[in-house]
Write a protein that holds these residues in place. Structure first.
Motif, PDB file in Angstrom:
ATOM      1  N   ASP A  72       0.862  -1.373  -0.169  1.00 41.59           N
ATOM      2  CA  ASP A  72      -0.020  -0.079   0.041  1.00 41.59           C
ATOM      3  C   ASP A  72       1.228   1.367  -0.086  1.00 41.59           C
ATOM      4  N   THR A  73       0.037   2.404  -0.387  1.00 48.07           N
ATOM      5  CA  THR A  73       0.914   3.585  -0.475  1.00 48.07           C
ATOM      6  C   THR A  73       1.697   4.141   0.950  1.00 48.07           C
ATOM      7  N   SER A  74       1.055   3.871   1.880  1.00 46.03           N
ATOM      8  CA  SER A  74       1.779   4.130   3.480  1.00 46.03           C
ATOM      9  C   SER A  74       2.918   3.417   3.562  1.00 46.03           C
ATOM     10  N   HIS A  75       3.008   2.086   3.123  1.00 44.20           N
ATOM     11  CA  HIS A  75       4.026   1.286   3.548  1.00 44.20           C
ATOM     12  C   HIS A  75       5.358   1.738   2.383  1.00 44.20           C
ATOM     13  N   VAL A  76       5.052   2.173   1.091  1.00 44.32           N
ATOM     14  CA  VAL A  76       6.488   2.504   0.174  1.00 44.32           C
ATOM     15  C   VAL A  76       6.864   3.750   0.740  1.00 44.32           C
ATOM     16  N   ILE A  77       6.031   4.764   1.008  1.00 49.22           N
ATOM     17  CA  ILE A  77       6.258   6.075   1.670  1.00 49.22           C
ATOM     18  C   ILE A  77       7.127   6.129   2.934  1.00 49.22           C
ATOM     19  N   ALA A  78       6.676   5.198   3.669  1.00 49.70           N
ATOM     20  CA  ALA A  78       7.486   5.028   5.047  1.00 49.70           C
ATOM     21  C   ALA A  78       8.819   4.300   4.860  1.00 49.70           C
ATOM     22  N   GLN A  79       8.717   3.231   3.903  1.00 51.97           N
ATOM     23  CA  GLN A  79      10.106   2.606   3.703  1.00 51.97           C
ATOM     24  C   GLN A  79      11.236   3.873   2.925  1.00 51.97           C
ATOM     25  N   ALA A  80      10.740   4.769   2.410  1.00 51.90           N
ATOM     26  CA  ALA A  80      11.532   5.778   1.831  1.00 51.90           C
ATOM     27  C   ALA A  80      11.964   6.677   2.896  1.00 51.90           C
ATOM     28  N   VAL A  81      11.129   7.133   3.986  1.00 53.01           N
ATOM     29  CA  VAL A  81      11.377   7.983   4.705  1.00 53.01           C
ATOM     30  C   VAL A  81      12.387   7.123   5.837  1.00 53.01           C
ATOM     31  N   ARG A  82      12.356   5.978   6.238  1.00 51.54           N
ATOM     32  CA  ARG A  82      13.222   5.130   6.920  1.00 51.54           C
ATOM     33  C   ARG A  82      14.639   5.366   6.275  1.00 51.54           C
ATOM     34  N   SER A  83      14.467   5.069   5.158  1.00 53.68           N
ATOM     35  CA  SER A  83      16.111   5.048   4.139  1.00 53.68           C
ATOM     36  C   SER A  83      16.716   6.549   4.271  1.00 53.68           C
ATOM     37  N   ALA A  84      15.975   7.417   4.373  1.00 50.13           N
ATOM     38  CA  ALA A  84      16.548   8.801   4.010  1.00 50.13           C
ATOM     39  C   ALA A  84      16.808   9.120   5.512  1.00 50.13           C
ATOM     40  N   LEU A  85      16.127   8.702   6.602  1.00 53.93           N
ATOM     41  CA  LEU A  85      16.847   9.046   7.935  1.00 53.93           C
ATOM     42  C   LEU A  85      17.886   8.136   8.248  1.00 53.93           C
ATOM     43  N   LEU A  86      17.957   7.007   7.971  1.00 52.66           N
ATOM     44  CA  LEU A  86      19.204   6.164   8.153  1.00 52.66           C
ATOM     45  C   LEU A  86      20.495   6.616   7.552  1.00 52.66           C
ATOM     46  N   GLU A  87      20.217   7.135   6.346  1.00 54.03           N
ATOM     47  CA  GLU A  87      21.377   7.885   5.701  1.00 54.03           C
ATOM     48  C   GLU A  87      21.666   9.061   6.483  1.00 54.03           C
TER      49      GLU A  87
END
Length: 379
Positions: free
Chosen positions: A22-37
């Motif tokens: 779902d949309t929430s999942h893919v956006i949250a995944q991108a946010v987690r990746s950005a915060l990790l970097e």
């Protein structure tokens, strides 16, 4: 301006999302990746903005809650290809005003066949009333007419547009996140099925599911790679839907943008322009002044874009990486930031300055929204 991008993230782009995505999942995944970097946690974030066509029935606040964010600044943008620039403009002002210190900007969509069909059928009232009843849904027919007009005005051929698509596919070969990485030849391009004359298959962005995100802060830690925001400018309803589409709103805001950035278009090392069609790459480069006024457009394409002397859309752009709904507007911003931060991997280029443009929101004719951002490498 006092804001810098210090982290980028992307959820995998895919033409065929797994069941249950779902949309929430893919956006949250991108946010987690950005915060990790960026070396940050959700608890460090106090500002959040999102753009999506398929987040409904949820809104920005629902998504922020699902990701565990406690915020002092929140925004939701619905302007598609221009959304990243719009969110960036507001986020920079929020940081300068002290409304937030760490802001995450995100955009993404679940864009399977059914979602895409719903979007192009009910994009806005103009679409529902006038475009949806036509045999060909979506913007392809409109931009086929614009492309024909541009070919006549600038003396361009299909081969000229092919050079743009081919060069971007060459960049995509070194981007593991691009959906299409197989080499594209001129024969492939010219012999591809016609979508709407003169547009062929490789002139039109493929819809994909995915999301992109960036982390914006006021003052990065010393030594942190960053992409400093020098300017963000926008133009909305620049031609009141009465123009011929050959000029975008960038023509209206470009001069002020370069003046505020303190550099000129000739000093740009990278251009990430919204590439829903090759003709729009040409239009935006011209309106930004990256393709100098009076320059023969065909010659410019052959000498600078085809040879990759001027890096344009080094991720492969949407034409090869895919258009993840509203994330199409964020795609170029993420790529520019990665190039300036030195995190672009095999496609890394030496770059100090980048310009990013957003374009979109077709009303009765062509895109009503345009944004430009100029970024500078720093540490």
């Amino acid at each position: 301006m006092t804001a810098s991008i210090i982290g980028t993230g992307q959820s995998p782009y895919t033409r065929h999302p797994h069941a249950g995505t779902d949309t929430s999942h893919v956006i949250a995944q991108a946010v987690r990746s950005a915060l990790l970097e960026a070396g940050l946690k959700p608890g460090d974030v106090d500002g959040f903005a999102v753009s999506s066509f398929t987040l409904n029935p949820d809104h920005a606040i629902d998504l922020a809650w699902r990701m565990g964010l406690r915020l002092t600044w929140l925004m939701q943008d619905t302007n598609g290809g221009a959304s990243a620039g719009g969110m960036l403009q507001h986020a920079v002002r929020a940081i300068e005003a002290g409304d937030a210190k760490v802001i995450v900007l995100a955009a993404g969509d679940l864009m399977d066949g059914a979602a895409f069909s719903r979007l192009v059928a009910s994009y806005n009232r103009a679409t529902e009333d006038h475009l949806a009843p036509l045999p060909m849904r979506g913007p392809n027919a409109l931009f086929a007419m614009l492309t024909t007009r541009q070919m006549e005005a600038l003396g361009l051929s299909r081969e000229d547009y092919g050079h743009i698509a081919i060069a971007q596919r060459q960049w995509a070969a070194d981007n593991p996140a691009a959906v299409y990485r197989k080499p594209l030849t001129m024969d492939d391009y010219l012999s591809a099925p016609v979508v709407a004359t003169p547009l062929g298959r490789y002139d039109c962005v493929p819809p994909v599911t995915g999301a992109d995100a960036v982390v914006l802060v006021a003052e990065p830690r010393n030594g942190t790679p960053r992409a400093k925001v020098l300017t963000v400018r926008a133009s909305y309803n620049g031609d009141q839907q009465a123009g011929d589409g050959l000029e975008t709103g960038l023509r209206a805001c470009g001069s002020a943008g370069w003046e505020e950035a303190g550099i000129g278009p000739e000093e740009v090392d990278l251009a990430c322009v919204y590439d829903d069609y090759p003709s729009m790459v040409v239009a935006q480069l011209a309106d930004l002044g990256v393709m100098p006024a009076g320059e023969d457009a065909s010659n410019f394409i052959k000498r600078h874009i085809s040879t990759r002397d001027l890096p344009v859309n080094t991720s492969g752009g949407q034409l090869s990486a895919g258009q993840a709904g509203a994330a199409g507007g964020m795609h170029g911003l993420v790529e520019a930031a990665r190039q300036l931060m030195g995190t672009a991997g095999a496609r890394q280029i030496p770059a100090r300055h980048a310009v990013v443009s957003g374009y979109g929101m077709v009303l009765y004719r062509y895109g009503a929204c345009a944004t430009m951002s100029v970024l500078e490498a720093g540490a």
